[in-house]
Design an enzyme around this catalytic site. Structure first.
Site, PDB file in Angstrom:
ATOM      1  N   ASP A   1       4.022 -12.472  -3.772  1.00 24.42           N
ATOM      2  CA  ASP A   1       3.094 -11.759  -4.647  1.00 24.42           C
ATOM      3  C   ASP A   1       3.345 -10.249  -4.716  1.00 24.42           C
ATOM      4  OD1 ASP A   1       2.232 -11.818  -1.915  1.00 24.42           O
ATOM      5  OD2 ASP A   1       0.277 -11.061  -2.507  1.00 24.42           O
TER       6      ASP A   1
ATOM      7  N   GLU B   1      -0.136 -13.010  -0.351  1.00 30.09           N
ATOM      8  CA  GLU B   1      -0.212 -12.437   0.999  1.00 30.09           C
ATOM      9  C   GLU B   1      -1.135 -11.237   1.016  1.00 30.09           C
ATOM     10  OE1 GLU B   1       0.075 -10.060   4.334  1.00 30.09           O
ATOM     11  OE2 GLU B   1       0.890  -9.332   2.447  1.00 30.09           O
ATOM     12  N   GLU B   2      -1.163 -10.494  -0.101  1.00 25.91           N
ATOM     13  CA  GLU B   2      -1.915  -9.236  -0.160  1.00 25.91           C
ATOM     14  C   GLU B   2      -3.409  -9.504  -0.340  1.00 25.91           C
ATOM     15  OE1 GLU B   2      -0.563  -6.468   0.520  1.00 25.91           O
ATOM     16  OE2 GLU B   2       1.557  -6.558  -0.039  1.00 25.91           O
TER      17      GLU B   2
ATOM     18  N   HIS C   1       3.356  -0.019  -0.638  1.00 28.39           N
ATOM     19  CA  HIS C   1       2.168   0.058  -1.510  1.00 28.39           C
ATOM     20  C   HIS C   1       2.137   1.354  -2.333  1.00 28.39           C
ATOM     21  CE1 HIS C   1      -0.334  -3.206   0.791  1.00 28.39           C
ATOM     22  NE2 HIS C   1       0.951  -3.488   0.744  1.00 28.39           N
TER      23      HIS C   1
HETATM   24 ZN   LIG Z   1       1.776  -5.176   1.530  1.00 29.84          ZN
HETATM   25 ZN   LIG Z   2       4.046  -7.154   2.440  1.00 29.27          ZN
END
Ligand SMILES: [Zn+2]
Ligand SMILES: [Zn+2]
Length: 405
Positions: free
Chosen positions: A92, A150-151, A378
């Site tokens: 993702d 995952e986020e 990020h």
């Molecule tokens: Zn991340």
């Molecule tokens: Zn990551």
């Protein structure tokens, strides 16, 4: 380098980088990874994997059985089941607007592979291709788990609930994260608790509002909140072992409406990070006790929503030895970082797999100061040194061969 583990050809590397850039240009948020999942499924299918889609909503599983014959030396003794190694790669992207001016810039406005999961998928696809060609060099099963969300979406649990660890039963798990905190050409491997457990809380303190000049008629929620914030810090200083790491952060406070009005309610939001199972288990109870005690003492009440996000990520020592040895073959002993700098209070839902089976999750250095590839994960300017991709493939191919020898 042995003849069993030929290095990637120039065309393999070209494909690897092309895959990563294609994925980078087409990022998808958690549980919407349709294009990514289709690409993965087609590729795995073409390489002869048994492919299952929609494992954990958009997740993809690829299974391959090795055909290497058992010898005296490696025959599985009676009662010992054949091994199955799970290789997990998350797919993702993040709701971030990309600021990089590169040819492979995100074409999906407002969505970006700002954590490097595009690299994880590209590396795993290259490893999958390579192991399909080398089926006769391993025994047991190799199972790829291309994980969604995952986020913050907890895709790991979604895949586990859909049975990714069963049929055949997984005996160990591996995975990697590209890591801009480490220079390209290095790998971070840490046995034990490497990444923190992430908890999230939402607390509301209820007092009784009133006139700013007449406190005796009120219960001032701001004064209560101030005591609660201070008292919560004693959890880390007085309840957790000083040899253990923990963080209690109140990240947001809102309350009150005017200079001459006593606030009736205050809202606090924050996060708790822990490494040890003990701290992870005990902190929520202590947290509630502190809040309740302070509120009661001051005549206020509270509502608390305390959520577990992810457990601590704890690596198995034997699996870490295996990974560190394989990494040393590729980047040299000096390139393998094994000290405390590998640990982070950041979280990762790979921890759910590692709670159930022994495994190793490690960091692949992707930072390159000279090329300006230094931006943190990020960040809208996050990018990696792609020469690390081949390093990741070489290490993973070795780990699989040795674990499934
Ligand atoms: Zn991340
Ligand atoms: Zn990551």
């Amino acid at each position: 380098m042995t003849t069993n583990t030929p290095s990637l050809s120039p065309s393999d590397i070209e494909q690897l980088i092309a895959d990563r850039r294609d994925l980078h240009a087409h990022p998808e948020l958690g549980y919407t990874e349709q294009r990514t999942a289709s690409l993965i499924a087609e590729r795995l299918d073409a390489h002869g994997y048994e492919v299952t889609r929609h494992v954990g909503r958009t997740g993809v599983v690829g299974l391959l059985e090795g055909t290497k014959a058992a010898t005296e030396a490696n025959s599985v003794s009676d009662g010992e089941a054949a091994r199955t190694l799970l290789y997990r790669a998350d797919m993702d992207a993040l709701p971030v607007h990309e600021e990089n001016e590169v040819a492979y810039r995100s074409q999906n406005e407002g969505v970006m592979h700002a954590c490097g999961h595009d690299a994880h998928v590209a590396i795993a696809l290259a490893v999958a291709a390579r192991m399909a060609e080398a089926r006769d060099q391993f025994r047991g099963h190799l199972k790829f788990a291309f994980q969604p969300a995952e986020e913050g979406g907890n895709g790991a649990t979604a895949m586990i609930e859909d049975g990714v660890l069963a049929v055949p039963d997984v005996t160990a798990a591996i995975g990697l994260h590209v890591w801009n905190n480490f220079p390209v050409g290095t790998v971070g491997v840490y046995a034990g608790p490497m990444m923190a457990a992430v908890d999230e809380f939402h607390l509301v303190i209820h007092g009784r509002g009133g006139h700013g000049a007449m406190p005796q008629q009120t219960v001032d929620a701001i004064v209560v909140a101030a005591q609660v914030v201070t008292a919560l810090q004693t959890i880390v200083s007085r309840n957790v072992s000083p040899l253990d790491a923990a963080v209690v952060t109140v990240g947001k406070i809102t309350g009150g409406s005017a200079f001459n009005v006593i606030a009736g309610a205050v809202e606090l939001r924050g996060t708790v990070r822990t490494f040890s199972k003990e701290a992870h288990t005990h902190i929520p109870g202590q947290f509630e006790r502190v809040v309740r005690g302070v509120c009661e003492a001051m005549g206020a009440s509270h509502t608390l929503d305390y959520k577990r996000q992810t457990p601590p990520l704890i690596n198995n020592a034997d699996m870490c030895e295996l990974v560190a040895n394989c990494a040393a073959d590729v980047v040299g002993r000096d390139g393998v970082i094994r000290d405390d700098s590998v640990r982070t209070m950041g979280g990762e839902d790979m921890s759910y797999f590692l709670e159930r089976v022994p495994g190793c999750y490690f960091f692949l250095g992707t930072r390159n100061e000279a090329r300006g590839l230094v931006h943190p994960h990020h960040s809208p300017r996050f990018d990696i040194d792609e020469t690390a991709l081949a390093t990741g493939v070489e290490i993973m191919a070795r780990v699989i061969r040795r674990y499934l020898a």
